[in-house]
Write an enzyme that holds these catalytic residues in place. Sequence first.
Site, PDB file in Angstrom:
ATOM      1  N   LYS A   4      83.495  38.668  98.958  1.00  0.00           N
ATOM      2  CA  LYS A   4      82.661  39.582  98.130  1.00  0.00           C
ATOM      3  C   LYS A   4      83.256  40.950  97.941  1.00  0.00           C
ATOM      4  O   LYS A   4      83.212  41.687  96.931  1.00  0.00           O
ATOM      5  CB  LYS A   4      81.279  39.400  98.209  1.00  0.00           C
TER       6      LYS A   4
HETATM    7  C1  PLP Z   1      80.495  33.668  97.788  1.00  0.00           C
HETATM    8  C2  PLP Z   1      80.977  32.767  98.867  1.00  0.00           C
HETATM    9  C3  PLP Z   1      81.621  31.681  98.547  1.00  0.00           C
HETATM   10  C4  PLP Z   1      81.532  31.220  97.128  1.00  0.00           C
HETATM   11  O1  PLP Z   1      82.265  31.775  96.197  1.00  0.00           O
HETATM   12  P1  PLP Z   1      82.045  31.497  94.748  1.00  0.00           P
HETATM   13  O2  PLP Z   1      82.741  32.593  94.003  1.00  0.00           O
HETATM   14  O3  PLP Z   1      80.496  31.777  94.675  1.00  0.00           O
HETATM   15  O4  PLP Z   1      82.396  30.234  94.591  1.00  0.00           O
HETATM   16  C5  PLP Z   1      82.451  31.163  99.602  1.00  0.00           C
HETATM   17  N1  PLP Z   1      82.591  31.563 101.052  1.00  0.00           N
HETATM   18  C6  PLP Z   1      82.018  32.657 101.089  1.00  0.00           C
HETATM   19  C7  PLP Z   1      81.976  33.166 102.540  1.00  0.00           C
HETATM   20  C8  PLP Z   1      81.297  33.401 100.161  1.00  0.00           C
HETATM   21  O5  PLP Z   1      80.475  34.721 100.537  1.00  0.00           O
END
Ligand code: PLP
Length: 496
Positions: free
Chosen positions: A112
């Site tokens: 993120k």
């Molecule tokens: C948010 C997240 C995901 C999923 O990503 P999306 O964009 O919501 O599909 C996968 N792994 C981690 C560690 C995340 O923080």
Amino acid sequence: MDLMYHSTRNNSIKVTASQAILQGLSPDGGLFVPESIPRLTTPIADLAKMNYLELAYEVLKLYLTDYTEEEIKECISKAYDDKFDTPDIAPLNKVGELYYLELFHGATIAFKDMALSILPHLLTTAARKNKISDEIVILTATSGDTGKAALAGFADVEGTKIIVFYPKDGVSSVQEKQMVTQKGDNTYVIGIRGNFDDAQTGVKKIFGDRDLEERMSKAGYRFSSANSINIGRLLPQIVYYIYSYVELYRRNEILAGEKIKFVVPTGNFGNILAAYYAKQMGLPVEKLICASNDNKVLYDFFQTGIYDRNREFILTISPSMDILVSSNLERLIYHIAGEDPDKTLELMNALTSTGRYEISFDMRKKLDCFIGGYATVDETMSAIHRVYTDSGYVLDTHTAVAASVYSKYLNNKKDRSTSVIVSTASPYKFAESVLGAIGVKNLPEDDYEQAILLREISGIEIPSAMEEIHLADIRHNTVCETGRMRAKVEEILKII
Ligand SMILES: *Cc1c(COP(=O)(O)O)cnc(C)c1O
């Protein structure tokens, strides 16, 4: 001519990139999408001369057409600096025959950070451009990682406040500690008695509350979103798909134009949607493998064309993927419906009223670049164990879902084309599960002691994000029922 953005539910709502980023969600409840996906025409030999920041500019300038060159470059350089522990920003790590695109080298050690380190700058620039003097209130629902990354991005950013809702019993202990120790006078963190979908639905409801919006406006506030429903989250994520392709080319692992596969551990469908956009821009992508955990709504969707959230919500060891309503799928639905807002609205209304919808045969045909897969908790743990035993490389629990899905895919096919596993978190963020999967017995309870153990096993330094929470004070301890989310927001903003 500026590239305009319109709502997935209404083509006549048209805004510029900066306005779409400011608003987060379209007033009709739809998501903003570019009216056409731009082509990346720069030759790969030229892209190969660029570092991550230069490449980011090359991509973002195609989308953020109402930002000046200087504005985009400033946002990029403020985002991808020494908050990342490597100048590569998104290192591509070869382990055996596979490539891991490590997206966890930012401030909060999950992917993120790739988007949330730039979003605050895109947003404050957008406010300035549009002469908005209201204070911007970022409202965010998190399954664990978005919350911390958004808090870190917006903490003490002038002209903003950030309020994060997370499922009190649905995040890892490190994730919770990261959030509740967040500093900054403009940060608010609230646990809810519910799961991520409850948090996301609650936040969407608050966004759609016109009466509240009016009272907010009188008090000098306006909402925006740091969730991946904000197009400003999605666009920066396109960059690393192109970057990893360019990196493979630079290392002579692929020829120009050779098609590759990405395996993406998926929850809200934001990360993999960015890969789809990269493909639509012209990146040579053969397949996008969408990896789910036990909450395999997306796997079923790709199998049957039916999206059905009416099922039990399962808490797994990959909590950031524990999601039954993948918000960003709406954007894909819009594109495969031939950019048809009425069709999209019809399906989304069905989802709201019945929890389910089915797409047409023609729409399904447009999904052939996607492959859905899923891994159970046991399979996820085995993947961590197997990769560690084979190579010494330690996967986190989310990346391991992707690794497991990929190895199942290979068992069925003799396809050996170059594949990139998108690695979404540092194993340190989920040390307890990771150590358990590797087979460590008598685990210490304390997160930091677990981290020390993981350092011995992996040989990788403890990230500073872990050092930070180790001795930090708890600053946020509010918990509320899902029905009280709006009241909490009103309380924080002191509006009645
Ligand atoms: C948010 C997240 C995901 C999923 O990503 P999306 O964009 O919501 O599909 C996968 N792994 C981690 C560690 C995340 O923080």
